[in-house]
Write a protein that holds these residues in place. Structure first.
Motif, mmCIF file in Angstrom:
data_model
loop_
_atom_site.group_PDB
_atom_site.id
_atom_site.type_symbol
_atom_site.label_atom_id
_atom_site.label_comp_id
_atom_site.label_asym_id
_atom_site.label_seq_id
_atom_site.Cartn_x
_atom_site.Cartn_y
_atom_site.Cartn_z
ATOM 1 N N LEU A 1 0.815 -1.200 0.000
ATOM 2 C CA LEU A 1 0.000 0.000 0.000
ATOM 3 C C LEU A 1 0.856 1.260 0.000
ATOM 4 O O LEU A 1 0.506 2.267 -0.632
ATOM 5 C CB LEU A 1 -0.919 -0.008 1.226
ATOM 6 N N LEU A 2 2.003 1.224 0.676
ATOM 7 C CA LEU A 2 2.922 2.356 0.657
ATOM 8 C C LEU A 2 3.437 2.602 -0.759
ATOM 9 O O LEU A 2 3.526 3.755 -1.219
ATOM 10 C CB LEU A 2 4.079 2.109 1.625
ATOM 11 N N ALA A 3 3.795 1.524 -1.461
ATOM 12 C CA ALA A 3 4.259 1.671 -2.842
ATOM 13 C C ALA A 3 3.139 2.236 -3.721
ATOM 14 O O ALA A 3 3.389 3.089 -4.600
ATOM 15 C CB ALA A 3 4.717 0.314 -3.376
ATOM 16 N N GLU A 4 1.918 1.806 -3.504
ATOM 17 C CA GLU A 4 0.795 2.333 -4.284
ATOM 18 C C GLU A 4 0.572 3.806 -4.000
ATOM 19 O O GLU A 4 0.291 4.599 -4.909
ATOM 20 C CB GLU A 4 -0.457 1.533 -3.957
ATOM 21 N N ALA A 5 0.706 4.208 -2.734
ATOM 22 C CA ALA A 5 0.540 5.616 -2.380
ATOM 23 C C ALA A 5 1.609 6.473 -3.033
ATOM 24 O O ALA A 5 1.360 7.613 -3.446
ATOM 25 C CB ALA A 5 0.570 5.768 -0.862
ATOM 26 N N ARG A 6 2.847 5.962 -3.139
ATOM 27 C CA ARG A 6 3.897 6.707 -3.833
ATOM 28 C C ARG A 6 3.547 6.868 -5.318
ATOM 29 O O ARG A 6 3.764 7.930 -5.912
ATOM 30 C CB ARG A 6 5.237 5.966 -3.706
ATOM 31 N N ALA A 7 3.029 5.818 -5.907
ATOM 32 C CA ALA A 7 2.760 5.837 -7.349
ATOM 33 C C ALA A 7 1.718 6.883 -7.716
ATOM 34 O O ALA A 7 1.780 7.480 -8.795
ATOM 35 C CB ALA A 7 2.305 4.459 -7.810
ATOM 36 N N VAL A 8 0.716 7.112 -6.857
ATOM 37 C CA VAL A 8 -0.327 8.088 -7.167
ATOM 38 C C VAL A 8 -0.042 9.457 -6.582
ATOM 39 O O VAL A 8 -0.870 10.364 -6.689
ATOM 40 C CB VAL A 8 -1.694 7.577 -6.663
ATOM 41 N N GLY A 9 1.132 9.622 -5.940
ATOM 42 C CA GLY A 9 1.532 10.935 -5.473
ATOM 43 C C GLY A 9 1.060 11.312 -4.104
ATOM 44 O O GLY A 9 1.134 12.488 -3.731
ATOM 45 N N LEU A 10 0.583 10.364 -3.318
ATOM 46 C CA LEU A 10 0.159 10.684 -1.955
ATOM 47 C C LEU A 10 1.317 10.649 -0.966
ATOM 48 O O LEU A 10 1.208 11.215 0.128
ATOM 49 C CB LEU A 10 -0.928 9.697 -1.506
ATOM 50 N N VAL A 11 2.387 10.002 -1.316
ATOM 51 C CA VAL A 11 3.553 9.851 -0.440
ATOM 52 C C VAL A 11 4.803 10.108 -1.279
ATOM 53 O O VAL A 11 4.887 9.630 -2.429
ATOM 54 C CB VAL A 11 3.608 8.446 0.192
ATOM 55 N N GLY A 12 5.722 10.872 -0.702
ATOM 56 C CA GLY A 12 6.990 11.085 -1.383
ATOM 57 C C GLY A 12 7.987 9.976 -1.075
ATOM 58 O O GLY A 12 7.664 8.972 -0.437
ATOM 59 N N GLU A 13 9.207 10.203 -1.518
ATOM 60 C CA GLU A 13 10.264 9.233 -1.262
ATOM 61 C C GLU A 13 10.788 9.439 0.159
ATOM 62 O O GLU A 13 11.472 10.423 0.455
ATOM 63 C CB GLU A 13 11.404 9.400 -2.278
ATOM 64 N N VAL A 14 10.394 8.526 1.041
ATOM 65 C CA VAL A 14 10.805 8.603 2.456
ATOM 66 C C VAL A 14 11.327 7.246 2.884
ATOM 67 O O VAL A 14 10.988 6.209 2.296
ATOM 68 C CB VAL A 14 9.622 9.021 3.359
ATOM 69 N N ASP A 15 12.161 7.274 3.904
ATOM 70 C CA ASP A 15 12.695 6.039 4.468
ATOM 71 C C ASP A 15 11.800 5.576 5.606
ATOM 72 O O ASP A 15 11.306 6.374 6.409
ATOM 73 C CB ASP A 15 14.121 6.271 4.989
ATOM 74 N N VAL A 16 11.554 4.281 5.682
ATOM 75 C CA VAL A 16 10.743 3.699 6.746
ATOM 76 C C VAL A 16 11.558 2.644 7.466
ATOM 77 O O VAL A 16 12.376 1.938 6.856
ATOM 78 C CB VAL A 16 9.446 3.077 6.186
ATOM 79 N N ALA A 17 11.320 2.538 8.804
ATOM 80 C CA ALA A 17 12.101 1.605 9.619
ATOM 81 C C ALA A 17 11.287 0.424 10.104
ATOM 82 O O ALA A 17 11.848 -0.546 10.600
ATOM 83 C CB ALA A 17 12.697 2.341 10.824
ATOM 84 N N GLY A 18 9.964 0.479 9.995
ATOM 85 C CA GLY A 18 9.148 -0.624 10.485
ATOM 86 C C GLY A 18 7.671 -0.342 10.298
ATOM 87 O O GLY A 18 7.261 0.633 9.649
#
Length: 656
Positions: free
Chosen positions: A236-253
């Motif tokens: 879901l995070l990858a999908e949110a990036r694809a449609v522009g809801l989330v930028g390129e960020v680092d996640v730890a868990g």
């Protein structure tokens, strides 16, 4: 609840009142067609039945209102009045209901409809103790749940002339559609085999089962989600990036992903809606081409305008030259003027100092013919030059028009291509908006499951499920179907013992065998040595009437002793009809045959004894031909309708 009076109202305000004694045997004796059978239908009508069953005739023609006055167990009274159905109608739902400690039948002018028959049955039922109850049909049945009311209780209190002597029906209206099943559903409640709060517990059980199912499904979904939630969150995070809801960020868990997705639910798009760079380049190329073509079109139109202006100017000069040429053509009439060569012109015999017409001497000599000839030649040459240039101008203008049309076509083509790209752009933008909204919805659903997958939340769900399961088990144990059957069987056995005892007192056939009330078939069954014998297999109308009487007396004895919410009334119509075969017997009220006389006396003695045993909590009203000479019988007679005395007074009928 016992009957104190039946009051009939004539339309002019006169009344016909019949009083009855509570806690006693009340006998209305008389000849046929005196109106005895109508009393039962009037009582039933006043207990809420919509259809009025009084036969067409004097009663229906003269009575405007039917009413009953009731003595309640709590010491109060209830007055129930029902208007006669409208002419041509057989039923009505209107009624009048009043309660009071010293209530009595009011005059006709005070009667008014203040309640509907359904509400009448409900309120009267509540006053005699019919609590909230509901009979649930078996699973898969098409029947609706049924709640017992005073209308169902009345079925146990009334026996019409045709019913009391029937071999196939034991209860009032049993042969009508739906009534038999209503009796099976409500008699267990009236007998007390169903707990007073069973309806409430059944409703609680339905709610508890629904809650148990909901919690079980919720826990199952949470446990399944706990196994796959991490994979779903990353996808879901990858999908949110694809449609522009989330930028390129680092996640730890998981916690970081959940936090980022929670923000993405309200985030604005971080990338352009149109990501197709090739489409963007194509649009820019078309715009440049369109601008170039527009510039060339402007140049072509300027050249065309210039040519048209020049042609208009040349046309004016040519006209002037032709005018001058035409003026000089008159010189052709001069001698030697036809020779246009210079030598001929020079040698022409013209005097330039004198007028060639009149011969007078000129103060200012005119141009010589030779000079005019030269000018005319020059004018002709100029006109020819201008006239020969016109076709070239027209061809140039036509060429410019053709080029302008081609350029306009190129501009339209570029505009159409750009419009197509713009539409595609808008559709792509809308698709991206829909994709973002869809992704936001998936984020909401997934985060809800993520919250449920927390181990603490899972443990809370497990505890709630355990409590719901224990609630269902406790309610099911209280509503044990086997226990209900045992309770009903126990009560039916007690009623059966009294039926056997009363049958023996009436000396009915098979009274020495065990007699029981079969609720499934709604009949009386005697267990003979050769097998069970239902009522219809026991011969003679005397036996049928006797078992009817024994069954209802035994049933009411049980209801009174157990204080069940049923009117303390048993109303019988013509229970001795099997012993009055001749019209003379009906007229005298005493059977001629000694055996019939003994049987009739035995029946009324049983009624007297049961009423006395249960007094003052039980009342019987018997409408019959019998008029026995015994003193106790005469004491019980309330009305004797013979020698022209009937339910409806003669003056009502005569005036009608």
């Amino acid at each position: 609840m016992q009957l104190l009076a039946i009051v009939l109202y004539n339309a002019d305000g006169r009344t016909r009142r019949l009083d009855f004694e509570p806690g006693a045997l009340n006998i209305v004796t008389g000849e046929s067609q005196a109106g005895k059978s109508a009393l039962l239908t009037i009582v039933e009508y006043c207990l809420g039945r919509s259809t009025m069953m009084v036969p067409v005739g004097p009663i229906a023609n003269t009575v405007a209102w039917y009413s009953t006055l009731w003595q309640l167990d709590d010491g109060g009274r209830a007055f129930v009045a029902r208007p006669a159905p409208a002419p041509g109608k057989a039923s009505t739902s209107g009624a009048m209901l009043e309660f009071g400690a010293t209530l009595d039948a009011p005059p006709l002018s005070s009667l008014e409809v203040n309640i509907e028959s359904r509400a009448l049955r409900e309120q009267m039922g509540r006053r005699i103790g019919i609590e909230e109850n509901l009979s649930e049909p078996p699973v898969g049945s098409l029947r609706h749940p049924l709640e017992a009311n005073i209308g169902h209780a009345a079925l146990l209190c009334l026996q019409s002339q045709n019913e009391v002597a029937s071999a196939n029906t034991l209860f009032h209206r049993q042969g009508e559609p739906g009534i038999d099943q209503a009796l099976r559903d409500t008699i267990p409640y009236f007998l007390g085999a169903v707990a007073h709060d069973e309806a409430l517990k059944r409703a609680q059980l339905r709610d508890a089962k629904r809650n148990l199912t909901r919690l079980s499904n919720e826990l199952e979904r949470a446990e399944n989600a706990a196994l796959t939630i991490d994979v779903e969150l990353n996808a879901l995070l990858a999908e949110a990036r694809a449609v522009g809801l989330v930028g390129e960020v680092d996640v730890a868990g998981r916690s970081d992903i959940v936090r980022i997705l929670q923000g993405a639910r309200v985030a604005q798009p971080q990338v352009a809606a149109l990501a197709d760079t090739e489409a963007q380049d194509r649009r820019l190329e078309l715009q440049v081409t369109r601008d170039q073509v527009r510039a060339e079109l402007r140049r072509v139109l300027d050249d065309r305008a210039l040519l048209i202006h020049q042609e208009q100017a040349e046309t004016g000069a040519s006209a002037s030259l032709r005018q001058q040429r035409d003026r000089l053509t008159v010189l052709a009439r001069l001698p030697g003027f036809g020779d246009s060569s210079p030598s001929s012109v020079a040698s022409a015999p013209l005097d330039t100092d004198t007028c060639p017409v009149c011969g007078h001497e000129l103060e200012e000599p005119d141009p010589t013919a030779a000079a005019l000839q030269i000018g005319l030649s020059e004018l002709r040459a100029q006109v020819e030059v201008l006239t020969g240039a016109r076709p070239a101008h027209r061809r140039a203008v036509a060429d410019l028009d053709t080029r302008a049309a081609e350029l306009r076509g190129e501009i339209r083509t570029a505009d159409d291509a750009l419009a197509h790209l713009e539409r595609a752009y808008e559709m792509d933008a809308e698709a991206n908006v829909d994709s973002r909204d869809f992704t936001r919805g998936r984020i909401d659903a997934t985060l809800t499951r993520a919250n449920l997958t927390d181990e603490t939340q899972l443990e809370v769900l497990r505890q709630q499920l355990d409590r719901a399961r224990m609630t269902v088990e406790a309610l099911e144990s209280d509503l044990d179907a086997d226990n209900d059957r045992e309770q009903l069987t126990s009560r039916l056995v007690a009623v059966g013992r009294d039926i056997s005892r009363y049958a023996a007192q009436l000396q009915l056939e098979h009274s020495g065998d065990s007699v029981r009330l079969d609720l499934a078939r709604l009949t009386v069954v005697t267990d003979t040595p050769t097998g069970p014998a239902p009522l219809f297999r026991i011969g003679s109308a005397a036996n049928w009437i006797g078992y009817h009487l024994a069954t209802h007396l035994a049933l009411h004895r049980f209801l009174v002793e157990q204080n069940r919410p049923v009117p303390r009334l048993l109303m019988l119509d013509q229970p001795t009809q099997a012993h009055y075969p001749a019209e003379a017997d009906n007229a005298t009220g005493a059977p001629e045959d000694d055996a019939d006389r003994v049987a009739v006396r035995r029946m009324f003695e049983l009624m007297r004894d049961v009423v006395a045993e249960l007094a003052p909590k039980f009342q019987m009203i018997v409408c019959d031909h019998a008029d026995l000479p015994e003193s106790w019988f005469q004491t019980a007679v309330r009305y004797r309708w013979r020698a022209g005395v009937k339910l409806i007074p003669a003056d009502w009928i005569n005036e009608g």
